[in-house]
Every structure is written in C-alpha cells, then in structure tokens.
Write an enzyme that holds these catalytic residues in place. Structure first.
Site, short mmCIF file in Angstrom:
data_model
loop_
_atom_site.label_atom_id
_atom_site.label_comp_id
_atom_site.label_asym_id
_atom_site.label_seq_id
_atom_site.Cartn_x
_atom_site.Cartn_y
_atom_site.Cartn_z
N GLU A 1 10.80 14.79 16.69
CA GLU A 1 10.93 14.68 15.10
C GLU A 1 9.94 15.74 14.54
O GLU A 1 8.62 15.99 14.83
CB GLU A 1 10.49 13.43 14.67
CG GLU A 1 10.89 13.20 12.94
CD GLU A 1 10.64 11.87 12.54
OE1 GLU A 1 9.70 11.20 13.26
OE2 GLU A 1 11.48 11.29 11.65
N GLY B 1 7.41 4.29 8.33
CA GLY B 1 6.81 5.49 8.75
C GLY B 1 6.82 6.20 10.40
O GLY B 1 7.84 5.77 10.64
N SER B 2 5.73 6.66 10.76
CA SER B 2 6.01 7.17 12.16
C SER B 2 6.26 6.01 13.25
O SER B 2 5.92 5.02 13.19
CB SER B 2 4.77 8.24 12.42
OG SER B 2 3.86 7.08 12.75
N THR B 3 6.83 6.40 14.31
CA THR B 3 7.11 5.61 15.54
C THR B 3 5.56 5.22 16.15
O THR B 3 5.49 4.24 16.50
CB THR B 3 8.01 6.35 16.44
OG1 THR B 3 9.48 6.41 15.74
CG2 THR B 3 8.07 5.38 17.78
N LYS C 1 0.89 -1.32 0.10
CA LYS C 1 0.06 -0.04 0.12
C LYS C 1 0.92 1.18 0.12
O LYS C 1 1.73 1.54 0.88
CB LYS C 1 -0.99 -0.09 1.35
CG LYS C 1 -1.86 1.23 1.13
CD LYS C 1 -2.72 1.43 2.29
CE LYS C 1 -2.05 2.45 3.28
NZ LYS C 1 -1.97 3.55 3.02
N GLU D 1 10.73 0.65 9.94
CA GLU D 1 11.72 1.74 9.85
C GLU D 1 11.05 3.06 10.18
O GLU D 1 10.15 3.31 9.39
CB GLU D 1 12.17 1.48 8.36
CG GLU D 1 13.57 2.23 8.38
CD GLU D 1 13.36 3.50 7.94
OE1 GLU D 1 13.42 4.28 9.00
OE2 GLU D 1 13.06 4.11 6.71
N CYS E 1 13.36 10.29 7.19
CA CYS E 1 13.38 9.69 8.58
C CYS E 1 14.62 9.90 9.00
O CYS E 1 15.09 10.04 10.27
CB CYS E 1 12.96 8.32 8.60
SG CYS E 1 13.74 7.62 7.02
#
Lengths: 331, 778
Positions: free
Chosen positions: B391, B240-242, B189, B262, B296
C-alpha cells in the site's frame, strides 16, 4: 492539446482558413458498435463538475466575454419578421454596452454568429454587412426534419445561395432509433455535399434519441460523414442541451480527433440561459477537449436569452452592484 | 493578467475559499486545546503543534494526552453510560440534533478540515462533511428503532475509538454515530496530524444536548492510542494501518474487549474491454487521486484488459495532465497536499526505491511550498512487483494487464488485503459474475468510492473485520443481553479396563472425505465414566491440521452450491443420523454417562434448523441515495476452523458444523477434547450423505495443542473456540498473523441445548457481508 497560435478575431469568423475541414471517412461500423456510454457515470461526472471548477473575478469576466464570442444569437420563431431579425443583428454587433466593454478592455466583442430560419437569411446577411459575423440557417425541414428528402437537400442550397455561411441541419432521428447507421451516414453525406463551402452543423436532437449510447453513436456517424460541428438540439425538443449529453458528444469528438487528427466543433443548444451554466460548459470543454476548442470555429452556444444574463453579470463585475435586465439593450 | 489576456488564454485563476471563520474559531480557544472530558474542556497540558500541510504554517497547539487523562475520560464515559443507554428515543433526538448542527456549520467544518488535513475544499465540502451528517441522521433512526428491531441486544458499554487522519470528521462520524445510537459512550482519539474537526465536534456536543461524558475526545499520538487500547473499555474500534491493527489485536487478546479493525488495502480497479473507457478514466480520478490517494479503499491497483490497455493508458495520461494540484482551499483544485512531510517522504521513498515499470508523472505544476506529490501512473508491472503488493497511500496508481475475466479475478485476489474493488464493464452478466468472486467487503460496479451510512463498509483478510454503516454495522456496537456462566471444563474419565468390545477400534481422523491415520502415529485411549475402555482416538498434530486445511481449501466448489442444495444435504445428514439414533445415543451414554437420546434428538433438530436456514439467510438491498442498488450479499466466511464444545460430544459438533456448512463454508473441526468418539462415528454419517469431500474435516486431539496451530494458520479465514480449555487469549493474539475473524467464548459457558446454542449469531459468524454498489440507468 494544440499549440498552434491563431488570430482570434479572424478565427472567430473564418474557421476554415485555419483548420482543415472534416472531410469525413468511410463508415466504420465496428467502431460505431464499440462505442459505450455509461449513463450513471456520465451523470456523476456532469453533476460534480460544477463543484470542481470555479472561476472568479477577472477570470469570470473574461470567461463570460468568451462565452459571448461563442454565442449563436438565435431567433427561430414563427412570428419572426425582418424587423425583428435586424434588431437581433444589431445586438449581435454590440452585444454589451460600450462603457462596460471599455472598462473590461474588450471593445469590439461580438457574438459568434446569428442563427435564423431560411426566410430570414437574406435580411440578416444584409443587417450584418460590414462585420465578420456569419449567418447560420437552420435547414432540412427544421425542427422535425420530416419533409421530403429532395426538398430538404434543396433547402440547404437555397440558404447557401441566400448567403448563409453555416447550415444547421437536423438528422432523421428514426435512422438512429432503428440502428440504421448506413442510412444516417448517407443522409449526412448528402447534406454535407449540398452545403458546399458552408459549414454544416449536424443537429442530433438528443432529447429524441432515447439513450446516451445512441447519442454517442450518432455523433460518431455524423462526424464520419463529414459534419463540421455536431449540435445537441433544435431547442424544440422536450429536453435540449444537458451536461451529460454534452459530455457524451465531446468525448466522441475527442475520440474522432484521436483517430483522424481532425477537430470537429460542438454546439449545445437550448436551455442554456444563465451565465453560471455557460461557465460550467466552458470548463467542461476546457477539461475534456482542451483550450483549442474554446474558439468560435470549434464551439458555439445556441442561445437566445443567455446573453442578457451575461450582460448583467458583467455590469456587476464592473460596478460591484447587481444589475437589472432593463439596463441592457434588447435583442 | 488583464481580462483581454485571460480571454485569449482561457486559463483558470485563483478561487480561494476564506479561512477567516475557521481561524476565528481556533482563536476563540486561544489557539490551544485541552481534551474534552465529561462535557468540559480540560486545561491544556504539554502540547504539540498541528500544521497546515499546504503551507507548513502552524495552526494550533494540541494537548498530548496522559494516562491520567485517559483514566478520567474512561471514568466519565463509564459514569454516563447506563443513563445514556436507557432511552432510545432520547438518543435519537440527540443524534438528530448533532446532524442538524453539523449541517448548519458545514462550511466551518469543511474549511477547518481542509486547513488541517490538506484535502481539497471541494472534497471536504461536497463529500466528507455531508457524509458525516448523513451518518448522524441515519443513526438517529437506528437509535429510535433499536428497541423494536434489535430485541435481545444491548450496548457494549464504553467504546475506545481511534481514528486516522485521512477523513478526520467522517471517520469520527462512522465511529461515534453507531456507538451512540446503540447506547454506548465513547472515548475517541483523533489522529495526531488532524485533531481540529474532532475538537470542533466536541464544541457542538453541548449545543446538541449530548450529556456530559457520553462523548469524550482526547488528543495525542500513538502512545495515547495505546493507553486507550489498554484502558478498561468494552470495545476498541480502530481505523488505520494494518501494522497497528495487528498490534491492537494482540494487545486486546483475551481481554474480552470487542474489536473492529478497518485497515489497509490495495484495492483492484478492473477495466474490461467493453467498458465505457472515458468514464473508467474519470473513475480513476475519484479512485486514486481522491484525497491525494490517502484512502484505505483507493482503487490503487489498475488491471486493464490487454487489448485496450494502450488506448486506456493514453487516455489516462491525458486526463492526469489536466489535474490541478495546489492550494487545497482553492475551489478549482483537484489534488491537495499530502497530510504531513513524513507521509510525503514515505510515498517518495516507496516510489523511488522501486523504479521497475514505466513511471509517468502528470505534467501539472506543483506548488513550491507545502507537501505535494504529483499524480503518478506506473504501468508495465507484474503482480510480483513490490508496488503491486504494498500500500503506497499516496497519489500513485500501479497497473498491469490481464487476458480473461478469470485471470482478472486471480490477479485481483492476489493480495493480502480485501477491502474494496471496482470493476467496469457494460455487460451485466460479467459484472454480476465477477463481483461476488472478488475478495473484498465492498465492490463498486461502474463507479468507485461511493459511500453511504446505509451501506456497510469494511474488509476481509488483512484489511480487518467488522462493518461500519448499515444494519450490519450495528453488530459491532451491541452484544447479546445475556452473558453465560463461567465454563467448567469436563475432564476425561480415567480407566484401564479391558475393552468393552474385544474388537480393537481406533478412530482415525477424517480429512478430505477419507479416514486418515494421524501423522504423528499416536492415539489415546478413551474411557467411559466407569472406567471401561471405549476405544482409541487419534491424536492429530500440526501436520494433520495442515492437511485438513488444504483439503478444505480444495473444496471451494461448496461455496458455489445453492442454498437449496446445501439444505438437502443437511436434511440427508439428519435422516441418516436418525436412522442410527439408538447407536449414537448409546455411544454418548457410554462416553459421558448420560443424556444420549436427548442429545441425538437435539442434534437432529439442530440439523433441521440450519437446513431451514441454508436458503433463507438473505442479504439485503440497502437504501442508498443513488439511482441504483446496493446489494448487501451474505457470503461464506471461507474456511472456518472450530474447536468444539467439550460437554456435548455430538450436539457440540453439529452446532458449529451445521451453520458453517449451511452458509457455504468449508470446515476443519476439532472434536470434543475429552469425548471425541461420537465425532469420529459421525463421519460415517457424512460419508453416506452426499457431502462433498473436504467440506467437513474432523480431527481429534488436544485443544491446547492444536489451538495455536489453527490460530496462526494463514489460510484459515475464521476460527471459533467453544473449548473449555481456556484458549481465548492465545487464539486472539495468534490470529493477528492474517487477522482472521475469531469467535471465542472467553471461558464463558453456552447452553447448547437452548436457544443460545443456535441461530443468527452463528449465521452472522459464518458469513461476511459484501456490499455491491450497482448504479444503473441507460
């Protein structure tokens, strides 16, 4: 970035009227020792710059005209004759065919200077009479710079007396290679003094200095000793002007300006023969040093065949058709 | 402007790249896209709009996926998988063909990427698309080499892959190339903001000979991502995001799905006083103003040595003013558009809510329409400042200063993340000293944001786990060909008999090299198979775990010892165990009723195995296309906690302890739950074997009770569970707190006496691969 306004036409030929000359400073060995140049990072910046900057259409034409105005049209061959130099000078006066310049609205465009060996200074000065185009002489035992020191100094005086307004001296590479910065400083100082009112361009012969770090340090020492310009090469070394060397030298110029307020000029020489390359150099100067350095008192191309390629590009711009070399007057 | 005027001002003019071909491709799909499932385009369903972030103009209609779509895609992938996994060379050909087509269509991909994402055409053309091609070329080779170089490894099956919007095609390549190479099929996706290049990629799959069902692309928002996570797939790969990564860790816990994450970063960019400052300034342009800082691994935290800070900031501000922000399709633009108004608002809010420090906005003109944010530098912050920790994911650089190399490392590592780091110095001693000390998966020396398919990329801590690229990246897309049987938990033996030895023996815990009474003050009797009371074992509680982890973390020096040194200690342990072999054999026999002599013998062998490995599990030098070296260094994972296998009281302990300490980790080991006493005897061996205090801590007690404390502990870097208590789901779910690496048995048995009881799998789990890029040249 400088905001001073300048009369472009006059500045092209008489830089000393507008900017204070670089009188140099005491040799600062701590500063010299602290200079760093990371070769791989400098190469990456140089390699990616052409992809980051692009000028098209009218901008390209204008930038190419600018490049012409910055050319030291050069002949430095053993078989130079007075006739050959007169031809070169006439090309310097009329670097591009009249109809192209008219269409561009750029009539009156000339090259920055004519650059010859000492024996050709007088004929060149004569051939350029009535213009503001200065004559530059390569000097000091060019290209190796290994003749007796007093003769090298004397050669400068001869060329100045013959009418050269700019003297391109060569430094003693061995002083750099052995880290004798004091020796380099003293040599440069004396050569600068011998030039009198003529501007002095210090040729570093970067292709023979071994490392970019040496290039950066030699640039700085020559500026401390009063060089008006620093110049890459004689055109006779195995490797002449490159983008990494340029980046290294103009960053030294930038640091010198930050520290002293004095603007020193830059001249890449040898190996720049394509219009496209000239555009990359101009964008590098613009981005790293600023617009003020894009004037003939602070930047020159040392080139002999570059002009021909630019002429063809300009004709293409004006007509939309690709050009041929034989359509443009020989130098 | 006339030529003459330009001649005088020497300004830059417009240099637009045409978007005609990209628009023609969109039009060829009538501007509306379905999913790509089983090799065909589905009819568009309910759609949403993807827009050009530089102008706000709608560019295409994209289908929002449904559960039915996901089911169909997973089914198609499942159906195609076994045939796809059969022939490595055939896969190599297909991957090679994909790479060739990407190359042939490179400009179309680049323009489409810029239209959809807003990144400068210079970047999509010179970085994103060439790197994507490179990943397919590289992994074509990996497919071909799989049979000979990865014996005993097999494809995972169907991989669900969810990628972000910052490098749409490149992240697709990072995910799809290794998955396909190893014989997996995928359901991918793309991000909701940037689906177009993935859809163009789907279009070229057929031309490249990708069999139907091998690559399935479904589009939609986070809800669709969630459907993929919960679908019957064998692996989830997420970038993507944590925050989302954490939710995926929880959602997949106990499912047996392989997982790589990641995630975010706040990567330090360290400038020492002997650096080439101009080059370091230019490096920052590629660190934090690359892709508008939406990277990132962006070098977003600038640490400058105090003595040069003012000069460096001055140079940096001047450079910032020269950045050109604007139409990303212009070939002369450095900084393009932020991907979406939502992202722009989030950057703006973070910066305006935190006015601390000296905010400098580059003096460059911004377009009047579109999502643009000026390059920004914030100096004078302390590590405690919000903007030094959070971030921002935008073109905002924050900075502080340091005094010494040690302080630089301390500040650099003062973060929950551990993705990348950059350092600038001309001193090779300093560079090679600092690089291994930085907590990060990637370190760049005198360069930044260098990527290549041959070098693994990925992080530690809350930046996630797993590597993408290189040999190390293949781990994430393969598994051992064998699967264990279901695990049968051995029960402790009951009994109430009098002690066999009248002298009372209550085994204590072993923490920090000392015997410690359990904090709770409880112990339990341990009986032999015929009911004899063998002694009492302490029941550790959460405070004992806290103490053991503190002791382990205090033993940091172990990571710095040499492999030779660690080998010597392992041999010494083996030697001392051998001297008391009979006693240990008798103890095991008394505990389990069988096989004591054989188990002791195997334990000694196993110690030899890892003593042998201690100085031989070498890193690699990757062949990346630069003049330089990329060192793939194997570093200890850190503090590893392990729940021992229950069935082999001594061999189980040795099998988890020895690889961990051989690789330089510190350990907190929970002994066999039913048979704890061999482990408690064992610490006497440790005491006589020159083992530094705190490297091995041994606790006894209930796995079910201690497991959750270990899993949720934020200062444990990895947790292994071979317990026969079924803790896998709980451990994976609770590990989401600090995203520690987990290795659980999913209630499958492992033969501890055979080859699967030792070897590379253990060494891989005990190490992290750090890629250190060192360009060179004078």
């Amino acid at each position: 970035m400088q905001t001073e306004t300048i009369d472009i036409a006059a500045a092209r030929q008489l830089p000393q009227v507008h900017l204070p000359r670089n009188d140099g400073m005491a040799l600062d060995l701590d500063w010299v020792a602290s200079v760093q140049a990371n070769t791989s990072a400098i190469e990456r910046r140089a390699a990616t710059l052409p992809g980051r900057r692009s000028v098209k259409k009218d901008w390209q034409a204008a930038w190419l005209c600018k490049a012409i105005s910055l050319i030291d049209l050069t002949t430095l061959a053993g078989d130079d004759t007075e006739g050959r130099v007169r031809r070169l000078c006439s090309k310097a006066r009329k670097p591009v065919s009249r109809d192209i310049l008219e269409k561009l609205g750029m009539t009156g465009l000339t090259v920055g200077a004519v650059c010859v060996y000492h024996d050709m200074v007088a004929p060149a000065v004569q051939a350029l009479q009535g213009t503001h185009i200065p004559v530059a002489a390569v000097s000091t035992g060019f290209p190796a710079g290994l003749s007796p020191f007093p003769l090298r100094i004397a050669e400068i005086g001869e060329s100045v007396r013959a009418g050269a307004r700019e003297i391109d001296i060569v430094i003693s590479r061995r002083l750099v290679l052995t880290g004798n910065w004091q020796g380099l400083y003293d040599e440069m100082r004396e050569m600068r003094a011998a030039c009198g009112d003529a501007h002095v361009k210090a040729i570093l012969a970067t292709g023979e200095l071994g490392t970019l770090r040496n290039v950066a340090r030699a640039s700085l020492v020559c500026m401390m000793a009063g060089a008006d310009f620093i110049k890459t090469s004689t055109g006779k070394e195995g490797v002449n002007a490159t983008l990494p060397v340029t980046l290294t030298m103009i960053r030294a110029i930038r640091d010198y300006h930050d520290r002293t307020g004095i603007k020193v000029g830059y001249k890449p020489a040898g190996g720049i023969s394509k219009a496209k390359d000239a555009l990359v150099y101009l964008s590098m100067i613009k981005d790293e040093l600023g617009d003020r350095w894009l004037q003939p008192d602070l930047f020159r191309f040392g080139a002999s065949s570059l002009l021909g390629d630019i002429e063809r590009q300009l004709e293409h711009h004006v007509t939309g058709s690709y050009s041929a070399a034989w359509r443009h007057a020989l130098a | 402007m006339t030529v003459k005027e330009i001649f005088e001002t020497m300004s830059y003019g417009p240099a637009p790249e045409s978007s005609a071909e990209a628009r023609a491709w969109i039009a060829s799909h009538k501007g509306t896209f379905g999913h790509f499932i089983g090799g065909i385009w589905t009819k568009p369903g309910a759609t949403f709009t993807t827009t050009n972030p530089a102008t706000g103009e709608p560019i295409a209609q994209i289908t929002q996926g449904t559960q039915k779509d996901i089911d169909a895609a997973v089914k198609a992938a499942r159906r195609a998988q076994s045939a796809w996994a059969r022939d490595s060379h055939a896969r190599a050909r297909v991957l090679y063909a994909i790479a060739r087509i990407l190359q042939k269509q490179s400009r179309l991909f680049a323009v489409l990427e810029t239209l959809d994402n807003g990144k400068p055409i210079r970047e999509s053309r010179d970085i994103d698309i060439p790197l994507a091609q490179r990943h397919f070329y590289y992994h074509a080779g990996m497919a071909h080499l799989m049979d000979s170089e990865l014996p005993g490894r097999t494809a995972l099956g169907v991989c669900g892959q969810i990628i972000p919007w910052n490098f749409p095609l490149l992240m697709l390549a990072w995910k799809i190339a290794p998955a396909l190479a190893m014989g997996n099929t995928v359901v991918l996706k793309p991000a909701e903001y940037t689906p177009l290049t993935a859809l163009l990629f789907a279009d070229i799959c057929a031309d490249a000979g990708v069999p139907p069902g091998v690559v399935n692309i479904v589009t939609g928002d986070g809800a669709v991502g969630e459907m993929i996570v919960n679908a019957p797939v064998d692996k989830i790969a997420f970038t993507g995001s944590t925050a989302v990564g954490r939710r995926i860790r929880e959602a997949t816990a106990g499912s047996g799905k392989s997982l790589t994450l990641e995630l975010g970063g706040k990567s330090p960019y360290i400038v020492f006083d002997d650096a080439d400052l101009d080059s370091a300034v230019e490096g920052l342009v590629d660190a934090i103003w690359f892709n508008q800082g939406q990277v990132c691994c962006a070098g977003s935290r600038l640490l400058v040595q105090e003595g040069i800070a003012d000069r460096f900031y001055r140079k940096l501000r001047t450079r910032m003013d020269g950045l050109r922000v604007g139409d990303p399709l212009d070939k002369c633009i450095d900084v393009g558009a932020i991907v979406d108004p939502v992202q722009l608002a989030s950057i703006t809010k973070l910066v305006t809510d935190n006015p601390e420090g000296d905010h400098y906005r580059a003096a460059c003109a911004l377009p009047t329409i579109g999502n643009f944010y000026p390059p920004t530098l914030i100096t004078g912050l302390s590590p405690a400042a919000t903007l030094m920790q959070e971030e921002i994911f935008g073109p905002v650089l924050v900075s502080t200063t340091f005094r010494t190399p040690a302080e630089a490392v301390e500040i650099a590592n003062n973060t929950r993340y551990g993705l990348a780091a950059t350092l600038w110095t001309e001193n090779i001693n300093l560079a090679l000293d600092i690089a291994p000390k930085l907590v990060a998966g990637v370190v760049w020396v005198n360069a930044t944001n260098l990527f290549d398919a041959a070098a693994g990329f990925g992080g530690t801590r809350e930046s996630g786990f797993g590597r993408e690229g290189g040999w190390e990246g293949l781990q994430s897309y393969t598994k051992p060909a064998t699967t264990g049987k279901a695990l049968k938990p051995p029960a402790p033996f009951p009994g109430q008999g009098a002690p066999a030895d009248p002298l009372d023996r209550t085994a204590k815990l072993y923490i920090g090299g000392k015997q410690a009474r359990p904090d709770g003050g409880y112990s339990r009797p341990v009986h032999g198979p015929r009911g004899a009371l063998l002694g009492h074992a302490s029941l550790a509680n959460r405070k004992d775990i806290r103490n053991a982890v503190e002791a382990a973390n205090a033993a940091k020096g172990w990571a710095k010892t040499t492999g030779h040194n660690r080998a010597q200690i392992l041999y010494y342990i083996a030697e001392n165990l051998s001297a008391r072999a009979a006693e240990f054999a008798a103890r095991i026999d008394a505990l389990t009723g069988k096989g004591g002599k054989a188990e002791v013998d195997l334990s000694i062998r196993r110690l030899f195995t890892y003593a042998a490995w201690a100085d031989k599990f070498d890193g690699q030098i990757h062949s990346v296309p630069i003049r330089g070296v990329t060192l793939a260094m194997k570093e200890p994972a850190g503090t590893i906690a392990a729940l021992c296998p229950d069935d082999h009281p001594l061999l189980g302990l040795i099998s988890v302890m020895a690889p961990a300490i051989a690789m330089g980790n510190r350990t907190v080991i929970i002994a066999s739950d039913p048979f704890p006493l061999a482990a408690t005897d064992f610490y006497q061996i440790l005491d006589t074997s020159d083992m530094p205090d705190g490297v091995v801590n041994i606790l006894t007690g209930s796995h079910a009770e201690l497991g959750p404390t270990l899993a949720s502990h934020l200062d444990i870097d990895a947790l292994w569970s071979f317990s026969s208590t079924d803790l896998s789901a709980m451990i994976e779910a609770k590990s989401a707190g600090n995203l520690k690496r987990t290795w659980v048995n999913n209630a499958r048995a492992r033969d501890w006496t055979g080859p699967e009881g030792e070897g590379r799998a253990f060494l891989d789990a005990a190490t992290e691969v750090k890629n250190i890029w060192i360009p060179y040249g004078e």
